[in-house]
Design a protein around this motif. Structure first.
Motif, short mmCIF file in Angstrom:
data_model
loop_
_atom_site.label_atom_id
_atom_site.label_comp_id
_atom_site.label_asym_id
_atom_site.label_seq_id
_atom_site.Cartn_x
_atom_site.Cartn_y
_atom_site.Cartn_z
N VAL A 9 4.76 -32.42 47.00
CA VAL A 9 5.21 -31.04 46.83
C VAL A 9 4.52 -30.40 45.63
N PRO A 10 3.90 -29.23 45.83
CA PRO A 10 3.31 -28.54 44.67
C PRO A 10 4.40 -28.06 43.73
N LEU A 11 4.17 -28.18 42.45
CA LEU A 11 5.14 -27.77 41.44
C LEU A 11 4.45 -26.81 40.48
N THR A 15 11.07 -23.60 38.37
CA THR A 15 12.37 -22.92 38.21
C THR A 15 13.18 -22.91 39.50
N ASP A 16 12.54 -23.02 40.63
CA ASP A 16 13.28 -23.21 41.88
C ASP A 16 13.45 -24.69 42.18
N LEU A 17 12.40 -25.47 41.98
CA LEU A 17 12.46 -26.89 42.33
C LEU A 17 13.53 -27.62 41.52
N THR A 57 2.65 -15.86 35.56
CA THR A 57 4.10 -15.84 35.34
C THR A 57 4.60 -14.40 35.34
N TYR A 58 5.91 -14.24 35.38
CA TYR A 58 6.49 -12.90 35.29
C TYR A 58 6.10 -12.25 33.96
N THR A 59 6.12 -13.04 32.89
CA THR A 59 5.75 -12.50 31.58
C THR A 59 4.31 -11.99 31.61
N GLY A 90 8.52 -18.99 35.57
CA GLY A 90 8.46 -18.69 37.00
C GLY A 90 7.16 -17.98 37.35
N THR A 91 6.63 -18.27 38.52
CA THR A 91 5.33 -17.72 38.92
C THR A 91 5.43 -16.90 40.20
N LEU A 92 4.42 -16.07 40.39
CA LEU A 92 4.36 -15.25 41.61
C LEU A 92 4.20 -16.16 42.83
#
Ligand code: FAD
Length: 254
Positions: A9-11, A15-17, A57-59, A90-92
């Protein structure tokens, strides 16, 4: 590794995983950590196309001049995701791959008519965001593919974004809308159907000069909200109608 080892699984920001691991809904597996892949972090303008790396990331999106200028509704969505810690990790790409109908960037990408760039050892392919999701939490991404970037052409018209949740921070959307006011308006919604949706009949009616009351009625017939622990279907319907009216008045010419 994605090609050769089944179930890897890509990580990205995790933040979801981590939520899945902590709640025991994700059985232990092997992960491939993408965090060090610097080229996937890039946000760049090439020709008229804005390319946002999957690991942005969101930032990074909030701070990016190019995102602020060309896709302000994405910067706004990023500002309303989680809290600062989530925005820093967290990423797009994670938001897209996680495929939640409540993902806050997804209506933005739908309204912007973005393209998802996927890559595997056998090559690269580009998929229009509109056709990327095939069902609830299902997409065209193959297990051996990474999302590497999202591409967005010039978006003509005023951009609008609104998230409705329980609080201003750390809240999953009850309804989230992104829209573009142009002669052919584009309106996308999250949390009201199994996947993010475009209100294509409502868009057409507005483009043909329908009044906002009629358009709101059409919008209600295009959504399939459900009752769940965050909200009720009835509330979601009401909010969709209100958001549509707000979008239309906020972006009215003159
Ligand atoms: C407290 C909290 C608050 C949150 N608030 C919000 C919110 O307000 N709005 C919102 O939309 N989300 C929210 N989230 C969810 C989450 O933060 C976002 O979905 C985030 O964008 C996920 O990105 P990530 O990099 O952490 O993904 P990860 O957890 O690393 O991965 C998520 C999924 O995507 C896959 N994946 C990741 N990157 C790639 C890639 N490049 N290619 C292929 N597959 C990939 C992973 O395998 C996994 O299945 C919240 C989460 C938490 C814990």
């Amino acid at each position: 590794m994605l090609r050769d080892e089944e179930g890897v699984v890509p990580l990205a920001g995790a933040t979801d995983l981590y939520v899945g691991l902590n709640f025991g809904t994700l059985e232990p597996r092997r992960f491939v950590n993408l965090w060090g892949l610097a080229p996937l972090r890039r946000i760049a303008l090439r020709g008229g196309t804005l390319s946002i790396g999957a690991l942005a990331t969101y930032t990074a999106m909030i701070r990016s001049r190019q995102v602020q200028r060309r896709l302000p509704m994405l910067a706004q969505a990023a500002r309303e995701v989680g809290g600062m810690q989530i925005q820093n990790r967290g990423t797009l790409g994670g938001n897209i791959a996680n495929a939640s109908p409540a993902g806050d960037t997804l209506p933005v990408l739908a309204a912007a008519e973005a393209t998802v760039v996927l890559r595997s050892t056998s090559g690269e392919r580009r998929v229009p965001f509109a056709g990327f999701y095939t069902g609830y939490r299902e997409s065209l991404r193959r297990p051996d593919e990474l999302i590497t970037a999202v591409e967005v052409g010039t978006v003509e018209g005023a951009q609008w974004f609104r998230k409705v949740g329980t609080r201003a921070a750390q809240a999953i959307s009850k309804v989230v809308m992104a829209a573009v006011r142009s002669p052919a308006p584009r309106i996308a919604l999250g949390s009201v159907a199994p996947t993010v949706i475009r209100l294509s009949r409502t868009e057409r009616a507005l483009a043909d000069g329908a009044g906002i009351d009629d358009a709101a009625g059409i919008a209600e017939s295009e959504i399939q909200p459900i009752d769940d622990l965050r909200s009720t279907a009835g509330y979601r319907r009401r909010v969709v109608s209100n958001l549509l009216r707000r979008f239309w008045s906020d972006t009215a010419p003159g």
